[in-house]
Design an enzyme around this catalytic site. Structure first.
Site, PDB file in Angstrom:
ATOM      1  N   SER A   1       0.805  -1.356  -0.192  1.00 16.45           N
ATOM      2  CA  SER A   1      -0.208  -0.088  -0.047  1.00 16.45           C
ATOM      3  C   SER A   1       0.616   0.891  -0.115  1.00 16.45           C
ATOM      4  O   SER A   1       1.841   1.650   0.296  1.00 16.45           O
ATOM      5  CB  SER A   1      -0.442  -0.436   1.361  1.00 16.45           C
ATOM      6  OG  SER A   1      -1.370   1.387   1.391  1.00 16.45           O
TER       7      SER A   1
ATOM      8  N   TYR B   1      -2.354  -0.899  10.729  1.00 19.01           N
ATOM      9  CA  TYR B   1      -2.466  -0.791   8.958  1.00 19.01           C
ATOM     10  C   TYR B   1      -1.571  -0.522   8.650  1.00 19.01           C
ATOM     11  O   TYR B   1      -0.600  -1.484   7.972  1.00 19.01           O
ATOM     12  CB  TYR B   1      -3.584  -0.437   8.391  1.00 19.01           C
ATOM     13  CG  TYR B   1      -3.762  -1.118   7.261  1.00 19.01           C
ATOM     14  CD1 TYR B   1      -4.485  -1.938   6.406  1.00 19.01           C
ATOM     15  CD2 TYR B   1      -3.683   0.379   5.581  1.00 19.01           C
ATOM     16  CE1 TYR B   1      -4.531  -2.161   4.996  1.00 19.01           C
ATOM     17  CE2 TYR B   1      -3.818   0.001   4.255  1.00 19.01           C
ATOM     18  CZ  TYR B   1      -4.306  -0.731   4.315  1.00 19.01           C
ATOM     19  OH  TYR B   1      -4.279  -1.371   3.101  1.00 19.01           O
TER      20      TYR B   1
ATOM     21  N   LYS C   1       1.916  -2.935   6.028  1.00 20.14           N
ATOM     22  CA  LYS C   1       2.211  -2.891   5.040  1.00 20.14           C
ATOM     23  C   LYS C   1       3.735  -2.170   4.606  1.00 20.14           C
ATOM     24  O   LYS C   1       4.185  -3.274   3.624  1.00 20.14           O
ATOM     25  CB  LYS C   1       1.214  -1.762   4.565  1.00 20.14           C
ATOM     26  CG  LYS C   1      -0.166  -2.659   3.873  1.00 20.14           C
ATOM     27  CD  LYS C   1      -0.363  -3.375   3.438  1.00 20.14           C
ATOM     28  CE  LYS C   1      -1.996  -3.878   2.773  1.00 20.14           C
ATOM     29  NZ  LYS C   1      -2.320  -5.099   2.115  1.00 20.14           N
TER      30      LYS C   1
HETATM   31  N1  LIG Z   1      -8.423   0.174  -2.312  1.00 19.71           N
HETATM   32  C1  LIG Z   1      -7.308   0.608  -1.324  1.00 19.71           C
HETATM   33  O1  LIG Z   1      -7.812   1.863  -1.331  1.00 19.71           O
HETATM   34  C2  LIG Z   1      -6.526   0.150  -1.365  1.00 19.71           C
HETATM   35  C3  LIG Z   1      -4.892   0.877  -0.132  1.00 19.71           C
HETATM   36  C4  LIG Z   1      -3.901   0.248  -0.734  1.00 19.71           C
HETATM   37  C5  LIG Z   1      -4.158  -1.020  -0.364  1.00 19.71           C
HETATM   38  N2  LIG Z   1      -4.849  -1.791  -0.500  1.00 19.71           N
HETATM   39  C6  LIG Z   1      -4.465  -3.707  -0.109  1.00 19.71           C
HETATM   40  O2  LIG Z   1      -5.766  -4.050  -1.824  1.00 19.71           O
HETATM   41  C7  LIG Z   1      -5.486  -5.763  -1.254  1.00 19.71           C
HETATM   42  C8  LIG Z   1      -7.283  -5.593  -1.992  1.00 19.71           C
HETATM   43  O3  LIG Z   1      -7.906  -4.829  -1.596  1.00 19.71           O
HETATM   44  P1  LIG Z   1      -8.893  -4.020  -1.805  1.00 19.71           P
HETATM   45  O4  LIG Z   1      -8.857  -3.158  -1.444  1.00 19.71           O
HETATM   46  O5  LIG Z   1      -9.359  -4.713  -2.810  1.00 19.71           O
HETATM   47  O6  LIG Z   1     -10.216  -4.867  -0.668  1.00 19.71           O
HETATM   48  P2  LIG Z   1     -12.023  -5.740  -0.528  1.00 19.71           P
HETATM   49  O7  LIG Z   1     -12.317  -5.116   0.653  1.00 19.71           O
HETATM   50  O8  LIG Z   1     -12.696  -5.124  -1.627  1.00 19.71           O
HETATM   51  O9  LIG Z   1     -11.512  -7.236  -1.002  1.00 19.71           O
HETATM   52  C9  LIG Z   1     -10.106  -7.644   0.133  1.00 19.71           C
HETATM   53  C10 LIG Z   1     -10.449  -9.041  -0.035  1.00 19.71           C
HETATM   54  O10 LIG Z   1      -9.975  -9.682   0.836  1.00 19.71           O
HETATM   55  C11 LIG Z   1     -10.774 -11.008   1.544  1.00 19.71           C
HETATM   56  N3  LIG Z   1      -9.852 -11.437   2.572  1.00 19.71           N
HETATM   57  C12 LIG Z   1     -10.381 -10.661   3.783  1.00 19.71           C
HETATM   58  N4  LIG Z   1      -9.607 -11.998   4.467  1.00 19.71           N
HETATM   59  C13 LIG Z   1      -9.186 -12.631   3.434  1.00 19.71           C
HETATM   60  C14 LIG Z   1      -8.919 -13.647   4.592  1.00 19.71           C
HETATM   61  N5  LIG Z   1      -8.227 -14.357   5.689  1.00 19.71           N
HETATM   62  N6  LIG Z   1      -8.324 -15.112   3.487  1.00 19.71           N
HETATM   63  C15 LIG Z   1      -8.466 -14.628   2.330  1.00 19.71           C
HETATM   64  N7  LIG Z   1      -9.228 -13.480   1.803  1.00 19.71           N
HETATM   65  C16 LIG Z   1      -9.198 -12.986   2.910  1.00 19.71           C
HETATM   66  C17 LIG Z   1     -12.133 -10.363   1.455  1.00 19.71           C
HETATM   67  O11 LIG Z   1     -12.829 -11.321   1.577  1.00 19.71           O
HETATM   68  C18 LIG Z   1     -11.680  -9.560   0.033  1.00 19.71           C
HETATM   69  O12 LIG Z   1     -12.309  -9.813  -1.191  1.00 19.71           O
HETATM   70  C19 LIG Z   1      -4.972  -5.327   0.030  1.00 19.71           C
HETATM   71  O13 LIG Z   1      -3.674  -6.244   0.496  1.00 19.71           O
HETATM   72  C20 LIG Z   1      -5.611  -4.072   0.195  1.00 19.71           C
HETATM   73  O14 LIG Z   1      -4.419  -3.678   2.047  1.00 19.71           O
HETATM   74  C21 LIG Z   1      -6.468  -1.673  -1.182  1.00 19.71           C
END
Ligand SMILES: NC(=O)c1ccc[n+]([C@@H]2O[C@H](COP(=O)([O-])OP(=O)(O)OC[C@H]3O[C@@H](n4cnc5c(N)ncnc54)[C@H](O)[C@@H]3O)[C@@H](O)[C@H]2O)c1
Length: 281
Positions: free
Chosen positions: A146, A160, A164
């Protein structure tokens, strides 16, 4: 070799693929000719994403996995290898987010965040890498970190951000380690992507104790970058074997650059102070 040809006919595993960035990654990789294992703790959601990909002619398998559980991850790996024979791309993307003060957090908060974000990635690396290392040809690992791994003041996201930072540290070490095997490692750093991440506690098991307050609501992040754009940037970075890929909205880039510069100035001033030099303004 043209970059898309490199992945055509090969297989990717994407964790956290029932939603957001993971679902978009699965679609982008499928569109480039890869078979895709769609893995998520939300088993129904994983099946739905897999069904949609299949309808688009993509070879796919939806699997329920809890990445924090090594046995569940071993079952995922067995299912992936049984269906497709080999795995060339592992996208450790599953992740959860929690806002709140560090001082008022519970150990359950920390254990949940770290068990999914950090141990989840390690469990998958341990399950897939031995077979990936033993095979040959194009192979790659992508770990989703992230922009929070680079912020000088993570505000209410200290825990968090710590997970990361761990992903960046582990991935950089892994990249040099796996170079000898010809396996690339890319760190994806999204920022403000339109996903369900603000509602991450929907999948928080009760075993980690009470759910923390969620003051930011459960809607998508406002003024965010589209998940498809994040996934496109990520796949291009994977194909170029970039060590680090950033994907954030246009309007946030200058602000993020200023934050990274501030982080560097903090370090530079500390170094200058150490050698008796004048700090930078
Ligand atoms: N959305 C943002 O702005 C953002 C920014 C920086 C980093 N991220 C990272 O991107 C990645 C994806 O997140 P997203 O934004 O698409 O969110 P999201 O919540 O839409 O998707 C995350 C997915 O991870 C799954 N998950 C949660 N716990 C789990 C587990 N124990 N085992 C398997 N699957 C599990 C959830 O069910 C969900 O489908 C994450 O690592 C998040 O930290 C997102």
């Amino acid at each position: 070799m043209p970059t898309t040809t490199r992945v055509e006919g090969r297989t990717a595993v994407v964790t956290g693929a029932a939603s957001g960035i993971g679902a978009a990654l699965a679609a982008q990789l499928g569109a480039r000719g890869m078979a895709v294992v769609v893995a998520d703790i939300d088993g129904d959601g994983a099946q739905q994403v897999a069904d949609k990909l299949r309808a688009d002619g993509i070879r796919t398998l939806g699997v329920r996995v809890d990445v924090s559980d090594p046995e569940s991850v071993a079952t995922l790996a067995a299912a992936g290898y049984a269906e497709f024979g080999s795995i060339e791309l592992l996208c450790n993307n599953a992740g959860v987010l929690l806002f709140g003060s560090v001082a008022e957090s519970s150990m359950g908060d920390w254990k949940w965040l770290s068990s999914v974000n950090v141990e989840g990635m390690l469990n998958c690396l341990h399950a897939f890498l031995p077979r990936m290392r033993a095979s040959s040809g194009w192979r790659h690992v992508m770990n989703t970190a992230s922009t929070h791994a680079f912020l000088p003041d993570p505000g209410k996201t200290g825990l968090y951000s710590a997970t990361k930072h761990a992903i960046v540290g582990i991935s950089l070490g892994l990249r040099s380690e796996l170079a000898a095997d010809g396996i690339g490692v890319t760190i994806l750093c999204p920022g403000q992507a339109a996903t369900r991440i603000l509602d991450a506690q929907r999948n928080r098991p009760d075993s980690f104790g009470r759910h923390a307050d969620e003051p930011y609501g459960i809607g998508v992040i406002p003024m965010a970058i589209d998940s498809d754009a994040v996934a496109r940037t990520a796949v291009e970075g994977i194909l170029r074997d970039d060590p680090l890929v950033f994907a954030l909205p246009e309007y946030g880039r200058d602000q993020f650059r200023a934050q990274v510069e501030k982080q560097w100035r903090l370090a530079d001033n500390a170094l200058r102070a150490d050698i008796g030099d004048q700090p930078l303004p």
